[in-house]
Design an enzyme around this catalytic site. Structure first.
Site, PDB file in Angstrom:
ATOM      1  CG  ASP A 251      -1.823   1.160   1.337  1.00  0.00           C
ATOM      2  OD1 ASP A 251      -2.684   1.302   0.454  1.00  0.00           O
ATOM      3  OD2 ASP A 251      -1.677   1.959   2.286  1.00  0.00           O
TER       4      ASP A 251
ATOM      5  CD  GLU B  11      -2.509   2.440  -3.376  1.00  0.00           C
ATOM      6  OE1 GLU B  11      -3.610   2.994  -3.498  1.00  0.00           O
ATOM      7  OE2 GLU B  11      -1.879   2.441  -2.307  1.00  0.00           O
TER       8      GLU B  11
END
Length: 761
Positions: free
Chosen positions: A433, A486
């Protein structure tokens, strides 16, 4: 020992204690058994005594336990609230403040046990924690100090074990600047005074083996920080936690027996880039609210298998205090959340998915951590896990702290954590993330509010080194795993191998594709021709990285609306565009990711409290067929995708894609070919994002001459809720040149639909 035998032994011990006490004169301390002068223990040096009682002594084992002295063996015990302590029938003198000591004649044979009687009459016979040698070896400490212990979870944390022939739990924690650390828990009524830990040299590790403590025991560390502040901390490497909002760590020993050996052996056979991969993103607590890990194991694999997804991606399963963070503010990096069950229960869920032929990915959050005073923030009274520079420590977007990637021990904590999830829980990969926030020192920071790197630039080279090490370590140890980033910027080489200077990820989320295509589809069809290149631009850079096409939870929350609600027009047009977009997405180069609820076009944006709108699939609901039709389309998209090598074999190779018509802006049409490069038939994808039927729409196709092109999939099929404009008969390629090819076909294009065509072998 049986309970009856224990009572007999206790009676014999009390009789021996009574005889010893009767033979000895009264000691100077009131209420304590007197000992002959020769057996009195030398007094502790006042400074040592004060530090020991305050939990500020670096080596309590030097003061407590058994030590040879002139005339015998000195034994000193720290047991607050005890009324009496004896060893081998000899009562120790009460020195006050919970300290008991005596010099017993002669050498003391190992092992010895303590007989402790408390003021309430409770009697306990136990091994002395301070008679044990360190339970961590020199190699472990060396690797920890160097930041190179790849299996850190086996060295730090609470580990049930047998040490010097005694069962118990080793507690070990890294707190390099702490003045002292003690352990508190169920076993000492949460009073840490009698359980100070020892510092193991320059490693920064504090350790204590506590006999008799086993799995299920709750505990925390009391840390006296370098700032003089005393805090009670959860274990950074706890493998199990209490159910939030409680925050204690729990001693854990896994007992799960895996049944996925065949899956693990098979997953390494084909590189994921050259294999089909379609991912169903799941927030476990809200997928079916109220279900535990084991209950989910009965429903989730069956549902995902029915839809045909190859993988599930779990939003962060690691423990987090606030459910509304969806797991993205982690406090227990090594523990699956207790909201849904135990660590073994989580393994059961992963195993069930594997046995159903479904890979398991997890969202992993090494970019930041919350400031809760019982967790990682200023863990030892100093910036420990976070950078000392306040301009680098604070994450500006989420009110959290960033990790200090330049500190070897912190980098080790994170690298080992990624490996831990893949090894201990058999996960097939991780999606990292917020990578962009890690790579740039000025991320979300205005001018003057960030500190440049040594070269004066904005790149965080420590974060780069960490990500490279993490990826290299994971791929080296776990054959067949995959990592995803990401990452929303133009950073070069996210999926390039580390030996060529890249970050080493397997895939990168294509945030640009998501943003551009959703922007195009949000416009009324009459305006789409002016934004045609928003749909074609992704092919300019499609092979610069290995991409995943994400329609994730981030796109259907915070007022953005569900996927179907982003589309303009009435309900029929929105739903038709939704189906056409999914057909375009599954045919586009890259792997697919779809968030739960979007597979059946739920109308409301996602809420973690209620989860997907399953009720719209209920036959009693007036529009149930509309939603079931979209779900059936997703099932068929996955089935056709898996059986069509042209859609995935050359996903990372430009040879696997060719435009037929990228310039039909006035028609809102896109047509392209996908190829496998091995002689298998290509696939022609044609997308009509206008609400009009386009009959005999001529498109150039490759040979062989006169091939019969069959409709493989049509999102306008009545079975999916469409208008039923399909190609009932094969389309014979005609010798009519078109789009630079000598032959062509002329299908009828349904309104707001995607059609897949393939020549007969």
């Amino acid at each position: 020992m049986s309970r009856r035998a224990g009572r007999r032994a206790g009676r014999r011990l009390r009789h021996r204690l009574a005889r010893v006490t009767a033979r000895t004169p009264v000691h100077a301390h009131a209420g304590s058994p007197a000992l002959p002068a020769a057996l009195r223990a030398p007094e502790l040096e006042p400074g040592d005594r004060a530090r020991l009682l305050q939990g500020a002594h670096h080596d309590p084992h030097a003061l407590l336990g058994a030590h040879p002295v002139a005339g015998g063996t000195l034994i000193r015990v720290l047991r607050p609230l005890a009324r009496r302590v004896a060893v081998r029938g000899r009562a120790l003198a009460d020195e006050g403040d919970g300290l008991f000591a005596a010099v017993l004649p002669g050498p003391l044979p190992e092992p010895y046990r303590l007989s402790v009687t408390y003021a309430d009459g409770t009697h306990l016979v136990t091994d002395d924690p301070y008679r044990f040698l360190p339970s961590l070896g020199e190699l472990d400490l060396h690797l920890i100090a160097q930041g190179r212990h790849e299996r850190l979870w086996e060295a730090l944390g609470a580990r049930p074990m047998s040490h010097q022939g005694v069962r118990g739990t080793r507690f070990s924690v890294w707190a390099p600047s702490a003045r002292g650390v003690r352990v508190a828990g169920d076993f000492n009524h949460w009073d840490p005074t009698g359980f100070p830990m020892r510092s193991l040299g320059a490693s920064g590790v504090w350790e204590l083996f506590v006999p008799g403590v086993g799995p299920g025991t709750r505990y925390k560390y009391e840390v006296l920080g370098a700032d003089g502040v005393r805090t009670l901390r959860a274990d950074p490497l706890a493998r199990r936690t209490e159910l939030p909002p409680a925050t204690a760590s729990v001693v854990h020993a896994g007992r799960y027996t895996w049944g996925d050996a065949a899956w693990l052996a098979r997953r390494a056979e084909t590189p994921p880039h050259a294999a089909p991969m379609s991912v169903y993103e799941v927030h476990l607590p809200s997928w079916r609210p109220g279900l535990s890990y084991r209950e989910l194991a009965k429903e989730l694999p069956a549902y995902v298998s029915r839809l045909g997804f190859t993988h599930v991606e779990l939003m962060p399963p690691a423990e987090h205090p606030y459910g509304g963070s969806w797991g993205y503010q982690v406090t227990g990096f090594y523990a699956p959340t207790a909201r849904l069950g135990t660590p073994d229960d989580f393994k059961y869920l992963v195993d069930a998915l594997h046995r159903a032929g479904i890979g398991v990915l997890m969202d992993w959050v090494p970019a930041h951590f919350p400031k809760d005073e019982w967790a990682l923030a200023r863990f030892d009274g100093t910036p420990c896990y976070e950078p000392a520079d306040p301009l680098r420590a604070e994450h500006p977007d989420w009110g959290t702290l960033e990790f200090d990637y330049g500190r070897p021990e912190v980098r080790n904590f994170l690298v080992a954590n990624a490996l831990y999830w893949c090894e201990e829980y058999h996960l097939d990969g991780i999606r990292v993330d917020a990578v962009a926030s890690m790579l740039y020192l000025d991320y979300s920071r205005p001018e003057g509010q960030w500190t440049p790197n040594a070269d004066g630039g904005r790149e965080n080279w420590d974060a780069v080194a960490f990500l490279q090490e993490m990826n290299a370590t994971l791929y080296r140890h776990c054959p067949g795993v995959v990592t995803m980033a990401e990452e929303s910027t133009a950073w070069d080489g996210v999926t390039r191998s580390t030996d060529r200077g890249g970050l080493g990820f397997g895939f990168k989320w294509n945030m640009g594709w998501m943003h551009d295509t959703l922007g195009y589809l949000a416009r009324d069809p009459v305006h789409r021709s002016w934004h045609h290149r928003e749909m074609t631009f992704s092919l300019v850079y499609a092979y610069s990285e290995n991409y995943v096409l994400p329609i994730s939870h981030d796109e259907v929350v915070h007022g953005k609306g569900a996927l179907v609600e982003k589309m303009p027009g009435d309900w029929w047009r929105r739903r038709a565009t939704h189906r056409a977009y999914l057909g375009f997405m599954w045919a586009h180069p890259g792997k697919q990711l779809l968030f739960m609820g979007q597979e059946f076009a739920q109308g409301a944006e996602w809420s973690e409290e209620t989860g997907p709108q399953w009720w719209v699939l209920d036959p009693a609901y007036v529009a149930a067929g509309d939603h079931q039709g979209v779900a059936d389309l997703v099932r068929d998209l996955n089935a056709r995708y898996r059986e069509t090598p042209a859609l995935w074999r050359l996903d990372s190779d430009p040879a696997g894609f060719a435009w037929v018509d990228a310039e039909a802006a006035a028609d809102n049409v896109f047509a392209f070919l996908r190829m496998a490069g091995d002689g298998t038939p290509p696939l022609l994808a044609v997308c009509n994002f206008s609400p009009v039927v386009r009959p005999a729409y001529r498109l150039g196709v490759p040979g062989p001459p006169g091939a019969a092109w069959h409709e493989v999939l049509n999102t306008d099929d009545r079975a999916y809720g469409g208008s039923g404009v399909t190609q009932p008969a094969p389309l014979r390629a005609e010798p009519v040149p078109s789009h630079g090819r000598p032959e062509s076909v002329a299908p009828t294009l349904p309104p707001l639909a995607t059609v897949w065509l393939r020549p007969a072998p």
